[in-house]
Every structure is written in C-alpha cells, then in structure tokens.
Design a protein around this motif. Structure first.
Motif, PDB file in Angstrom:
ATOM      1  N   THR A   1      86.725  -6.018 112.999  1.00  0.00           N
ATOM      2  CA  THR A   1      85.684  -5.389 112.412  1.00  0.00           C
ATOM      3  C   THR A   1      85.741  -4.099 112.308  1.00  0.00           C
ATOM      4  O   THR A   1      85.916  -3.345 111.165  1.00  0.00           O
ATOM      5  CB  THR A   1      84.560  -5.831 112.929  1.00  0.00           C
ATOM      6  N   VAL A   2      86.500  -3.366 113.362  1.00  0.00           N
ATOM      7  CA  VAL A   2      86.949  -1.898 113.416  1.00  0.00           C
ATOM      8  C   VAL A   2      87.966  -1.744 112.304  1.00  0.00           C
ATOM      9  O   VAL A   2      88.016  -0.752 111.872  1.00  0.00           O
ATOM     10  CB  VAL A   2      87.354  -1.349 114.881  1.00  0.00           C
ATOM     11  N   LEU A   3      89.220  -2.263 112.405  1.00  0.00           N
ATOM     12  CA  LEU A   3      90.209  -2.199 111.624  1.00  0.00           C
ATOM     13  C   LEU A   3      89.628  -2.304 109.992  1.00  0.00           C
ATOM     14  O   LEU A   3      90.256  -1.527 109.235  1.00  0.00           O
ATOM     15  CB  LEU A   3      91.339  -3.280 111.635  1.00  0.00           C
ATOM     16  N   GLY A   4      88.774  -3.224 109.783  1.00  0.00           N
ATOM     17  CA  GLY A   4      88.275  -3.605 108.454  1.00  0.00           C
ATOM     18  C   GLY A   4      87.452  -2.186 108.126  1.00  0.00           C
ATOM     19  O   GLY A   4      87.658  -1.777 106.695  1.00  0.00           O
ATOM     20  N   MET A   5      86.815  -1.583 108.786  1.00  0.00           N
ATOM     21  CA  MET A   5      86.084  -0.501 108.561  1.00  0.00           C
ATOM     22  C   MET A   5      86.792   0.579 108.247  1.00  0.00           C
ATOM     23  O   MET A   5      86.857   1.545 107.253  1.00  0.00           O
ATOM     24  CB  MET A   5      84.947  -0.223 109.642  1.00  0.00           C
ATOM     25  N   LEU A   6      87.965   0.907 108.968  1.00  0.00           N
ATOM     26  CA  LEU A   6      89.005   2.067 108.764  1.00  0.00           C
ATOM     27  C   LEU A   6      89.544   1.768 107.585  1.00  0.00           C
ATOM     28  O   LEU A   6      89.966   2.717 106.682  1.00  0.00           O
ATOM     29  CB  LEU A   6      89.933   1.901 110.045  1.00  0.00           C
TER      30      LEU A   6
END
Length: 677
Positions: free
Chosen positions: A5-10
């Motif tokens: 989820t964090v990588l997707g937001m970045l």
C-alpha cells in the motif's frame, strides 16, 4: 499499513508529479506566476484520483484475554442447617470468592438453590425442598455457549426433581462437587414412600401401599401404626435386617365419612436412630359420595379411546364406559356427559337423545368423520371439509378464559391427523388450541368450547391424541399435563351449565413440595375477564388462632395468593369481590411435614457419580485448598487470548471527492481568469 500500500501511494505521487511537470513545465515553456499554483492544484486532483483507485487501508490488531466462568452453586435448603454444616458452608463461600488465584483466572458467579435457582446474595438455608437436578439444568441453559466450570457445595440430598447422579454426561461444563455434612452412616428406619389415591368414595375400601427402608447392620424390630383422623385403623410389626432392608406393606382402609381426612403413619424408633423425623408420614384424602359417569360413543377401535379412558379415570371421581352408536336412550341416560368419537350417520339416535335431554358433549372429529352429517346434527357448528388430510400442530390460545389452563403445555407435542377446512362456530365459544399447518397459524380452532345458557359442547378437530398423552410422559415423566386438561374439560362439561363469574382453584392439602397458592379468575357481567377487579381473600385457622385478610395479586390473567408463609394446620377461606355480592368459600390443610428433615447423612456416592460423569471430581471440606489449586492450575481452565484485527480505510471517500472537485474547480477558474486554454 502493508508495504504494498505504501509503495502504491509513493508510485501514485510520482506519476502525479510527472504528469504535472509534463503539462505545466515541459510544455508551458514560459513560467508565469499562476503556473506553480495550477501545478499544485493539478497534482492534488490527480493524486486524489489515484488514491480513490488504490483505496489504501490500515489494520490494527487488539489482543484480549478471555476468562472462563467459575460457577459456584450452593445448596440453600434446610438440610444443610439440620446437618450443622451451615457455618462451614458460609466459610467455604468466603474462601472460594476471596481466593485471588481464582478471581485472577475466572469470572466468578455465585448461585443458591432450593426449589429454584437464584443469584446468591447470602445463605439463609430456609429452603423447604431442594431440586438439584433443576438447578443443574438451569445452569446448563445459562452457560450453554460459554466456557465454564462449576463447583457444587451440597450434602447431596434432593427432595424434588430427577435423579441428578445421571446428569453428568449431559452437562456442557465440568462439575466439581464439595460434599458437606455428616458422611457417617447411622442406623435409620424410615417411611420412604406412601401410595394412595387422592379421592376416595364413601363406604368404599381404598388401597394404601407403604414402603419402608432400613439402613444399618443389625436386625431390628419396630411397629407401624396408621391413624385416620386420629383413630388407629391399622397396625403391623416390622422386622428388617442388613440383608432384608426394605419392605412393602399393602392394606385397605374403609372410607366411612365424607370430607377431608388426615392420614398419619408412624414407625417406632429403633436403638441408636438419630433421625426420627422420617418415621412419620402425614397425608390427606378426600372422601366423596358421588361419581361422574362419562360415556364414550364410538363405532371404531382406536388408541385415542384408551388414552381418554386413562386420562379421565385418573380422577377417581369419574367412571368411563364405552358404548356404540346403537345404544338406547335408557343406556345413554346413565351418563352425565358423552364423548362422541368421529361421529357418522349411525349416530342419529344418539344426537336425537342429546337434543331431547340437553346433555353436554365432547366431539372428536377426524379424517373418518362425516362432516355433512355433523353439520346437520350439531347446532352452531359448520365445517367446510376440503377432503384433504393434513398433520395439524396445536398452538395454545393465551386469551382462553373459561377455566385455568396456565399449567398446560404443548411443548414438543406431535401433530394430530385432521382434515383441512373452514370451521364456523356461530354460538358463543372460546378456543383452547388453534391450528398450525406447516408453520402457518390458520386462525382456525383445534380444541374449542361452545356454550350458551343451556348446554356446553367441546370440539377437537384431529385424531391420535394418544400421542399427546405419551409425549406428556416423555416431557415430565408423568401424564399429569395431558390428564389435567382432560380433567378440566370434563369438569366444565359436567357442571350445571351456569357460568360462575368467580372461579377459585386450590388444593385440599399443601406440603413443602406443593405450589402453595390459591388462584382465582373473575369475569364481568359479559363474562369477559376483568383485570381491574379488586379481589380480597380472608383466611382463618380452624384448629388454631389465625386470621388474615389481604388483596389477591393479578398475575398471568388470574388472581393469586401465596400461602407459603402459613404455619401447618387446617384453614378455611373466603374470596370476595370488592363492591359486588360475589363470594367463594373453601377449606385446605398445610401439612406439618418437612422433606428436608428426612436426611441425616450426606450422599457422597451420588455426587461422585455426577462429578465423574461431567469430567470433574469429588472433594471434602478439608480438601478445599486442593480444589482451589486444581482450579487454578488445570490447563483446561486457562484464560484464552483472542486477537482482533480491525481493518479500516485510510481515507474518507466523501472528503477525498470534495478535495478533487475543489482542486479541479479552482484550477479551472484560475485558468479562465488568466486567459489560459
């Protein structure tokens, strides 16, 4: 939040920045002041759209510790006080509830039982009966779906209910028994049971069966005396030993006077006997000088007829004879009422006699009933028969008020076999039971009573009521549930036909195991139950000085008075209605017989069977610390850790949509204001 989820937001932020750079910086060429603002607004709107697509979530895990329930069940009956164990039991309660090792590991709940199970505030040991099986059954219902362990503190003596020693495998929790009282076996001779009929007819001999039990090692001799209203009517010498430790004595006594009679049985005490209270047995019989005759008219053999005969003749005031439809008027005139079982055209002569005599009837209709004939002969009844056989379940009508049916239950009753059709009763009537077919209440009567100023008639639409009587035995280990209903229907149909506005229900004799209540039902002038009436009862002792006057309390569509505080003796009473000249009188006796005094020694053997069957153990008071240690250390009762993961969305869709709309709108207005395409 997960790494993906964090990588997707970045990645969404990076793509949004690249799109903004390409549109506002790489293509725009000249950098005007609004360019940075527009770029920021475009970045916010694009990044917001990516967030809508990603829908990022966060999760939170909560770990909780769940304790099991520790149920403390204490015997609160008089037998504990009589055994001198009251103080010891109170101390056990204090030690168990005050043990920190138990309170840290369990949720502790305390209960006491005598006649009923109650939440425990304090121990008074005033219960006149003890129903251990009922208390265990109630706990099984309360803690049926929860993890629990129970500690039972009792002497093991029960005066009411089922044999509790066999209930262990049925319990859904392990039970540890702590037996209190004196476990020493003393020599004891007692009257264990007396069998006799409740009603006796004048100048008739009535049988009495007396069961004696002896506990001891030596051979003993005693004497049994039977007194009827203080007069000795029977005497027998008794010889028992350790090998021959029980005896059944049968005799017949003559009923020479009408009325309520006291029967007292006594055994002479034996050397070394500690408990002499169980050497006495007092009971009552009612001598009557009349008998109701009921005729069953049927042209077929059916188990229902046998069930009806057994149920009606269970009351010794009644006699049932079976006749066929060709019976003469002279034969039928001998009966006080008739039961017509599945009538057909051959019943024409019977109905002619009923029409001329005005005799009350109970008609049982089923698949073999000729409804065309029945509609023509029975005034006030019309049945539209669809010629479709169906299984019909009974549903109690709670509004029925002709007589008290509060003690009748149809729980687990099987369906009767009947025929579907519309039932129209044009005369005043009330339904005891309604019909239910395949889960649908048809709003049609199944068992109904029709009455007018002259006659009364009952109707049952369905056959195989013998199954109901059998189910009553399965439910309660006795036929009383079914037989009481038949008794009340016959009593209503054999009365004078004049409805009494005040009906009083009571027992001739009450003992410790009885439900000591007088119940009354009052109707207004239109014979509708009146819940606003003020009923008063006056009670006076006939063999001692006692007087009381009080209001009867409304409960469950009837008025009642509790007699549990009355001392033993004979009483007369009068029930009156305030402001009206209506009154009903009666007499009753409170027996001086305490069932809890029958026991001197505790019963560890039965308690051991109960505990072992449930997965528990038997302990004695001096082993209390060992019991506490086992409960504290047994891995079966360890607290259970539960983890709860709560997953929620990181963003609020309404706020994010508002954010995107505002960013796009602001960007559009700024571009228009500055003349940008």
């Amino acid at each position: 939040m997960q790494t993906a989820t964090v990588l997707g937001m970045l990645l969404a932020a990076l793509i949004s920045a690249l799109l903004v750079w390409w549109q506002y910086y790489f293509r725009a060429g000249a950098r005007r002041n609004p360019t940075h603002v527009l770029a920021l607004l475009r970045f916010l709107s694009v990044f917001g759209l990516f967030l809508l697509l990603l829908n990022p979530k966060i999760s939170k895990t909560t770990v909780t510790t769940s304790k099991q329930n520790l149920v403390l069940l204490f015997d609160d009956s008089e037998s504990i006080q009589n055994a001198g164990a009251a103080d010891r039991v109170r101390q056990i309660l204090t030690d168990l509830t005050g043990a920190s090792s138990l309170s840290d590991r369990f949720h502790i709940n305390s209960y006491g039982f005598g006649r009923e199970l109650n939440a425990l505030d304090s121990l008074g040991f005033q219960g006149e009966v003890s129903d251990l099986s009922g208390a265990l059954t109630a706990l099984k219902t309360v803690y049926g779906r929860e993890n629990a362990v129970a500690v039972l503190v009792t002497d093991g003596n029960q005066t009411l209910g089922r044999a509790y020693e066999y209930l262990g495998p049925e319990l859904n929790f392990p039970l540890f028994s702590l037996v209190v009282g004196d476990t020493t076996r003393y020599a004891d001779l007692k009257i264990s049971r007396v069998n006799l009929n409740k009603y006796v007819f004048l100048e008739n001999s009535f049988p009495v069966e007396i069961f004696l039990t002896y506990q001891g090692r030596d051979s003993i001799s005693s004497r049994l005396d039977v007194r009827l209203d203080g007069r000795n009517v029977f005497r027998r010498n008794v010889n028992l030993s350790a090998e021959n430790n029980s005896m059944k004595i049968s005799t017949s006594l003559l009923a020479s006077e009408v009325g309520l009679k006291s029967l007292l049985l006594t055994l002479d005490s034996i050397p070394g006997e500690k408990n002499t209270a169980n050497n006495r047995w007092r009971t009552t019989i009612e001598v009557i000088d009349e008998k109701t005759r009921v005729g069953i008219v049927s042209d077929m053999a059916h188990p229902d007829i046998g069930a009806l005969i057994k149920a009606i003749e269970n009351n010794e005031q009644r006699r049932v004879d079976l006749v066929n439809s060709r019976a003469t008027a002279g034969e039928l005139s001998e009966f006080d009422m008739l039961i017509l079982y599945q009538p057909g055209r051959s019943f024409s002569g019977v109905y002619d006699f009923i029409l001329q005599s005005g005799l009350n009837t109970f008609t049982i209709a089923g698949p073999r009933t000729d409804f065309t004939f029945l509609n023509r002969m029975q005034k006030g009844l019309q049945v539209s028969n669809f010629n479709q056989t169906e299984e019909i379940l009974p549903v109690i009508n709670p509004a029925f008020g002709l007589f008290d049916i509060s003690d009748f239950s149809v729980e687990e009753f099987p369906p009767l076999l009947g025929t579907l059709g519309e039932i129209l009763i044009t005369k005043p009537n009330e339904s005891i039971l309604d019909q239910q077919v395949r889960g649908v209440n048809l709003q049609e009567p199944m068992l109904s009573i029709m009455s007018d100023e002259e006659t009364r008639h009952a109707f049952l639409f369905g056959e195989n009521i013998w199954k109901w009587r059998l189910q009553s035995f399965r439910n309660d280990q006795g036929f009383e549930n079914f037989d009481r209903l038949m008794d009340k229907i016959v009593l209503y149909l054999t009365s004078d036909g004049k409805r009494k506005r005040l009906a009083v229900s009571y027992e001739q004799a009450y003992n410790a195991a009885s439900d000591r209540k007088i119940k009354a039902t009052f109707y207004d002038a239109t014979f509708v139950f009146d819940p606003e009436a003020e009923l008063k009862i006056s009670i006076r002792g006939t063999d001692h000085e006692y007087t009381a006057r009080q209001n009867m309390v409304l409960a469950d569509n009837q008025y009642e008075t509790d007699l549990s505080d009355l001392p033993p003796g004979e009483y007369s009473f009068s029930v009156t209605v305030e402001g009206q000249d209506i009154r009903s009188d009666g007499r009753f006796r409170i027996e001086d017989f305490n069932l809890e005094q029958l026991f001197v020694s505790s019963d560890p053997n039965r308690l051991g069977m109960l505990s072992e069957g449930s997965g528990g153990s038997l302990y004695y008071p001096d082993q209390l610390s060992a019991l506490i240690d086992e409960l504290s250390e047994d891995p079966r009762f360890s607290p259970v850790q539960k983890s709860t993961e709560n997953v929620v969305s990181l963003i609020d869709f309404k706020i994010l949509l508002g954010w995107i709309v505002m960013a796009l709108a602001a960007e559009w207005f700024i571009r228009k204001y500055n003349g940008l395409i």
